[in-house]
Design an enzyme around this catalytic site. Structure first.
Site, PDB file in Angstrom:
ATOM      1  N   LYS A 171       0.973  36.811  20.530  1.00  0.00           N
ATOM      2  CA  LYS A 171       0.554  37.023  19.086  1.00  0.00           C
ATOM      3  C   LYS A 171       1.347  35.770  18.064  1.00  0.00           C
ATOM      4  CE  LYS A 171       2.708  40.708  15.929  1.00  0.00           C
ATOM      5  NZ  LYS A 171       3.413  41.508  15.553  1.00  0.00           N
ATOM      6  N   GLN A 172       2.511  35.405  18.668  1.00  0.00           N
ATOM      7  CA  GLN A 172       3.055  34.313  18.011  1.00  0.00           C
ATOM      8  C   GLN A 172       3.797  33.113  19.055  1.00  0.00           C
ATOM      9  OE1 GLN A 172       5.138  37.694  16.759  1.00  0.00           O
ATOM     10  NE2 GLN A 172       6.522  36.280  16.180  1.00  0.00           N
TER      11      GLN A 172
ATOM     12  N   GLU B 166       5.185  39.558  20.884  1.00  0.00           N
ATOM     13  CA  GLU B 166       5.276  40.913  21.161  1.00  0.00           C
ATOM     14  C   GLU B 166       4.214  41.649  21.721  1.00  0.00           C
ATOM     15  OE1 GLU B 166       5.863  42.295  17.121  1.00  0.00           O
ATOM     16  OE2 GLU B 166       8.081  42.142  17.280  1.00  0.00           O
TER      17      GLU B 166
ATOM     18  N   TRP C  59      14.792  39.199  13.148  1.00  0.00           N
ATOM     19  CA  TRP C  59      15.165  37.747  13.344  1.00  0.00           C
ATOM     20  C   TRP C  59      14.709  36.825  12.034  1.00  0.00           C
ATOM     21  CZ3 TRP C  59      12.366  33.953  17.010  1.00  0.00           C
ATOM     22  CH2 TRP C  59      10.878  34.097  16.661  1.00  0.00           C
TER      23      TRP C  59
HETATM   24  C1  BGC Z   1       6.677  39.839  14.468  1.00  0.00           C
HETATM   25  C2  BGC Z   1       8.122  39.617  14.424  1.00  0.00           C
HETATM   26  C3  BGC Z   1       8.930  39.646  13.165  1.00  0.00           C
HETATM   27  C4  BGC Z   1       8.629  41.052  12.321  1.00  0.00           C
HETATM   28  C5  BGC Z   1       8.865  40.938  11.035  1.00  0.00           C
HETATM   29  C6  BGC Z   1       6.401  41.150  13.468  1.00  0.00           C
HETATM   30  O1  BGC Z   1       5.047  41.092  13.487  1.00  0.00           O
HETATM   31  O2  BGC Z   1       6.274  39.753  15.466  1.00  0.00           O
HETATM   32  O3  BGC Z   1       8.605  38.514  14.860  1.00  0.00           O
HETATM   33  O4  BGC Z   1      10.197  39.679  13.261  1.00  0.00           O
HETATM   34  O5  BGC Z   1       7.018  41.074  12.299  1.00  0.00           O
HETATM   35  O6  BGC Z   1       8.413  40.118  10.012  1.00  0.00           O
END
Ligand code: BGC
Length: 754
Positions: A614-615, A493, A354
C-alpha cells in the site's frame, strides 16, 4: 493566478464537500469546515465544527459484536444563517439559477469569502457576499458576515440565524451504520436582544461545550434595530427576523461567535465565558484586523517561497495554512496531538497516528514549542501505554496505533470494505512501529533544539520505556543466533498476516526490526545525555538495571533482517515466497487501483498473497536515515550492507507499490532525490496534488491528509536542501532537482531557516 488564494469559480455540487474540507478554517483550538452557512448536512454539504481533541465514545452492535469507537465529535453548527425573500423559498443553491459564483480562501489573511448572484423562481435576483474567519489570536472567537443585495427587487427578507446542537456525526459514509449521536442538550438562553447561547454535553466524555452568538444587522452600513423572534428547542437556539431591503441597497448580518468548553483554562463555566466573550468582542472588521495581523506574523515565520511558480507556491501555502490551523500556538498546553486528517472532517475520527513523523520536522525548525507540546500529549499518555504493554505481558510502554483522548488503543476492531459491504477484522493495531516513531520524534526534537530540560523531564523516560517494550517483544532464535520480532505489521497495511495462517501478524518486518535497533541505541544515548543526578533518579524510578542494557546491546548486535535476491531487504520474513502481482491486468480492469486491499477482498482474494504494498515500508528506512546512518545500523547488527544497493531496493519496492496512502508519494519522492531527481520531483508534484485534486478519488472531503501536506513542505525544507543535524552540527548537502524553481530567501526574519 494568485499564489495566496485558493479560488473556485462556479458552484459544483459534486465537488462541494471537497471544497468544504479544503476551505476549513481553524486556529489550533477549533475548526469549521468551509460549508455554506445556509446548508444542511446531506449529499452535497457537510457543515462540521470540531474542537481540537474533542472526543466521545459510543458503542454500536455491528456484525454480531458490540464495538466501541471514539470519535472526533461534530460540535454545534454555529454557521447556520438562512434567508429568503418574504414568502419565497429559503435559499438553496440547488434550486435557484446561479448567475455568478466566486469563492476564495485567502491564505494570507485566513479569510474565506464567497460571492453568489442568483435568480429565484419569482425572477428576483439577489447577490450574497459572505466572509468568515476563525480568529487566530482570540482562539475562542469566530466571525461570519453576510451581505445581501437585492439586485432587481425591493421587499422584506426573513433571516434565521442559529446555533444548532442537534447535529450528529455523519461525515463519513462508511461509518454510517455506527452510532453517531454524541451531544446531549443542556440548555440555551437568549441573553439579550443580540445574544443567544447554547450549552451541550458529550454523552460519554462529559465535555460541556458552549457557543454564544451575537448578531447585529446593518442596513446601508447603519446598525439597525429589528424585532427578533426566538426559535428554541432542545439543543437548538436561533433568532428569526425580517429586514426591509431595497433594490441595490445592501443589508448586512454580522454574527460573532464564541466557542468554549469545560476543559478550557482561565474560565469559570463555558456558557458564562462564552457570553462574556461575545459581549466584549469588537465588530467583524475590527476582529478581522487583529486576525490578519496574527496570520501576517505566522507567515513571516512559516512561509516558503518558490520563484515564479504560482500553482505549486499556492499549494505549498495551502499546506502550511492547514498545518497551522490544526496545530498552532493556541494548541500549546491544550493536551492535544496532531491528527492525521486535521480537524477538518471525521475520517479516522481525529485520531493521532505515526503521521507525526512527517509533520514534526517542519515544526521543529520553525516553532519547536509546538512539537514540544505535541510530544507532551504522548508523555501524558505514558502510563496508559505502560498498561497496554503490561496487558501484552511485557514491561515498558506500548503506544497505540491510533490514539485519542486518554491514549488507549483506538484502532477500530472492525472496518467496512465499502466495495464488498463486509465488516472485516482490523489488525492494524499490530503496527508496533508507531512506538519507534514516538521515540524517533523525541530524539529528533532534542537533536534539533538541544532542549535538554525536556529530554530530562519527559523525553528520555518515553524513549526508555519504548525501548523496554520493544526489547520485550524481541525473542531470541537459538538456531539462527539472532533476535526476532514476530507477529507484527509494518507500515504497509496490505499485509496483515501470512496467506495460510489463521493468526494475524508477520515475522521480522525489516522496518520494525531496524527501527527497534535504532530505538535501543538511542535509548543508550539518551541515558548518556542526561545530567548525572537525573540519570540516576530516572533509572532508579524505572528500575532499569545493567542486565537490561546488556540485553539491549545484544539485540543491537544480533537483530535479524531478512534479505532476498540481490541484496533486497525483505519487507518481512517470507516476502520472497509471495506471488508477483499482475499490475497491468488490474489497472485495466479497475483503472484506479490505489486501494487494492479493498478490490482484492471484494473479489474474495487478499493482498497477503502478493508482492504488493500500500505504501513505503522497507523504503521508510531510506527516508528516515542517510545512507551512512543505514550502513552504520546494519554494521552494528552484523550485516554487511552495501549502500550501493539502496537504489535497487527503492526501485524494487516502488514497482510494487500502489501508493494507497498519500504518505507513500512523499516518502518515494524523498528517497529518489539522490538517485533520480526528475522522478523525485514528479512525485513531489503528485504529492502537492494529493488533497487539492483529491487524487485518492474521494477521501479528502472527509479530512485533509496532514502528513502529506507537511511532507511536501519538508521535502523543500530538508530533503532538497540536504539539511541534517548531527551532534550539534548542521549539515547541508543539497540534492536540488535541476528544474525546481529557486527557493527564495528575501524578507527573512531571524530564526527563519529557508
Ligand atoms: C496509512 C497510515 C497512516 C494513516 C493515517 C493510512 O491510510 O496507511 O500509514 O498512518 O492512514 O494517515
Amino acid at each position: 493566478m494568485n499564489s495566496w488564494k485558493l479560488v473556485y469559480e462556479g458552484f459544483d455540487p459534486k465537488r462541494e464537500s471537497l471544497r468544504e474540507a479544503l476551505c476549513t478554517l481553524g486556529n489550533g483550538y477549533f475548526a469549521v469546515r468551509g460549508a455554506a452557512p445556509e446548508s444542511e448536512p446531506g449529499e452535497v454539504h457537510y457543515p462540521g465544527t470540531y474542537l481540537a481533541g474533542g472526543y466521545n465514545r459510543l458503542k454500536t452492535e455491528i456484525a454480531g459484536r458490540v464495538i466501541e469507537n471514539e470519535d472526533l465529535v461534530n460540535m454545534p453548527n454555529w454557521l447556520v444563517t438562512r434567508f429568503r425573500p418574504e414568502e419565497g423559498d429559503w435559499l438553496n443553491l440547488l434550486s435557484v439559477d446561479i448567475l455568478f459564483y466566486h469563492q476564495e480562501l485567502n491564505l494570507k489573511e485566513g479569510l474565506l469569502a464567497r460571492t453568489v448572484t442568483f435568480r429565484d423562481k419569482q425572477g428576483r435576483e439577489t447577490t450574497l457576499i459572505q466572509r468568515r474567519f476563525v480568529h487566530m489570536e482570540h482562539m475562542h472567537l469566530a466571525g461570519l458576515e453576510t451581505t445581501i443585495i437585492p439586485e432587481n427587487w425591493t421587499g422584506r427578507i426573513q433571516v434565521r440565524t442559529s446555533l444548532d446542537g442537534t447535529v450528529i456525526n455523519a461525515g463519513v459514509e462508511r461509518y454510517k451504520q455506527l452510532n453517531s449521536k454524541h451531544l446531549s442538550p443542556i440548555g440555551s438562553e437568549a441573553v439579550d436582544e443580540e445574544t443567544i447561547c447554547l450549552l451541550v454535553e458529550t454523552n460519554q466524555s462529559s465535555l460541556r461545550v458552549a457557543e454564544a452568538a451575537r448578531t447585529r444587522v446593518y442596513s446601508r452600513e447603519e446598525l439597525i434595530e429589528i424585532e427578533r423572534k426566538l426559535v428554541e428547542h432542545p439543543g437548538y437556539i436561533g433568532q428569526e427576523f425580517f429586514i426591509e431591503v431595497a433594490r441595490k441597497k445592501p443589508a448586512k448580518i454580522e454574527k460573532i461567535v464564541s466557542f468554549f468548553t469545560s476543559r478550557d483554562f482561565a474560565i469559570s463555566e463555558p456558557a458564562l465565558d462564552s457570553v462574556e466573550a461575545v459581549g466584549h468582542a469588537g465588530g467583524f472588521d475590527e476582529l478581522l484586523q487583529s486576525h490578519v495581523l496574527q496570520w501576517d506574523h505566522l507567515w513571516n515565520r512559516f512561509d516558503i517561497r518558490l520563484e515564479n511558480s504560482d500553482r505549486p507556491q499556492m499549494i505549498l501555502r495551502l499546506h502550511i495554512f492547514h498545518l497551522l490551523q490544526t496545530v498552532s500556538r493556541n494548541s500549546i498546553d491544550l493536551d492535544v496531538g496532531v491528527p492525521a486528517r486535521g480537524w477538518h472532517g471525521e475520517a479516522y475520527r481525529g485520531h493521532i497516528f505515526w503521521d507525526e513523523l512527517f509533520i514534526f520536522p517542519y515544526l521543529n525548525l520553525r516553532i519547536p514549542s509546538i512539537t514540544r507540546s505535541l510530544l507532551l500529549y504522548r508523555y501524558r499518555r505514558l502510563n496508559q501505554s505502560r498498561l497496554a504493554a503490561q496487558a501484552e505481558g511485557v514491561s515498558g510502554a506500548l503506544y497505540p496505533w491510533q490514539s485519542g483522548s486518554n491514549g488507549r488503543e483506538e484502532t477500530q476492531h472492525l472496518h467496512l470494505n465499502p466495495k464488498s459491504g463486509r465488516w472485516l477484522p482490523d489488525y492494524s493495531h499490530l503496527q508496533r512501529h508507531v512506538n519507534t516513531a514516538v521515540a524517533y520524534n523525541v530524539w529528533q526534537y532534542y537533536k534539533v533544539t538541544g532542549d535538554r530540560e525536556f529530554l530530562a523531564a519527559c523525553g528520555a523516560e518515553m524513549i526508555l520505556e519504548i525501548a523496554r517494550f520493544l526489547a520485550g517483544i524481541t525473542t531470541f532464535n537459538q538456531e539462527l543466533d539472532r533476535y526476532e520480532i514476530l507477529g507484527v505489521m509494518g507500515p504497509d497495511e496490505y499485509h496483515d498476516g501470512y496467506p495460510d495462517s489463521e493468526t494475524p501478524g508477520l515475522n521480522n518486518n525489516a522496518y520494525t526490526n531496524v527501527m527497534t535497533v535504532y530505538v535501543l541505541r538511542t535509548a543508550l544515548k539518551a541515558i548518556d545525555a542526561l545530567p548525572p543526578k537525573r540519570r540516576r533518579y530516572l533509572l532508579e524510578t524505572l528500575g532499569l538495571k545493567q542486565a537490561e542494557f546488556y540485553r539491549w546491546q545484544d539485540i543491537i548486535r544480533k537483530m535479524r533482517v531478512v534479505f532476498h535476491g540481490d541484496n533486497i531487504i525483505s519487507q518481512f520474513e517470507g516476502y520472497d515466497r509471495l506471488m508477483e502481482f499482475d499490475w497491468e491486468a488490474y489497472r485495466q480492469k479497475y483503472g484506479d487501483i490505489q486501494r487494492l486491499d479493498r478490490i482484492l477482498e471484494a473479489e474474495g482474494d487478499t493482498p497477503n498473497r502478493y508482492k504488493v504494498s500500500k505504501q513505503a515500508d522497507v523504503v521508510m528506512l531510506f527516508y528516515l536515515f542517510s545512507a551512512e546512518e543505514i550502513q552504520e545500523l546494519f554494521t552494528h547488527m552484523g550485516y554487511d550492507f552495501d549502500p550501493e544497493s539502496i537504489p535497487h531496493n527503492i526501485e524494487y519496492y516502488l514497482k510494487r507499490s500502489s501508493h494507497g496512502s498519500t504518505l507513500s508519494n512523499i516518502i518515494h519522492s524523498w528517497v529518489l532525490s539522490r538517485s533520480d531527481r526528475p522522478g523525485s520531483l514528479e512525485l513531489f508534484h503528485k504529492s502537492l496534488e494529493s488533497d487539492i485534486s483529491d487524487i485518492q478519488g474521494g477521501t479528502t472531503h472527509e479530512g485533509i491528509h496532514l502528513g502529506a501536506m507537511a511532507g511536501t513542505v519538508d521535502i523543500l525544507q530538508r530533503c532538497y536542501t540536504g539539511l541534517e543535524f548531527h551532534d550539534d552540527t548542521l549539515f547541508l548537502n543539497p540534492n536540488i532537482p535541476a528544474s525546481l524553481p529557486k527557493l527564495l530567501h528575501e524578507n527573512q526574519v531571524p530564526g527563519q531557516l529557508v
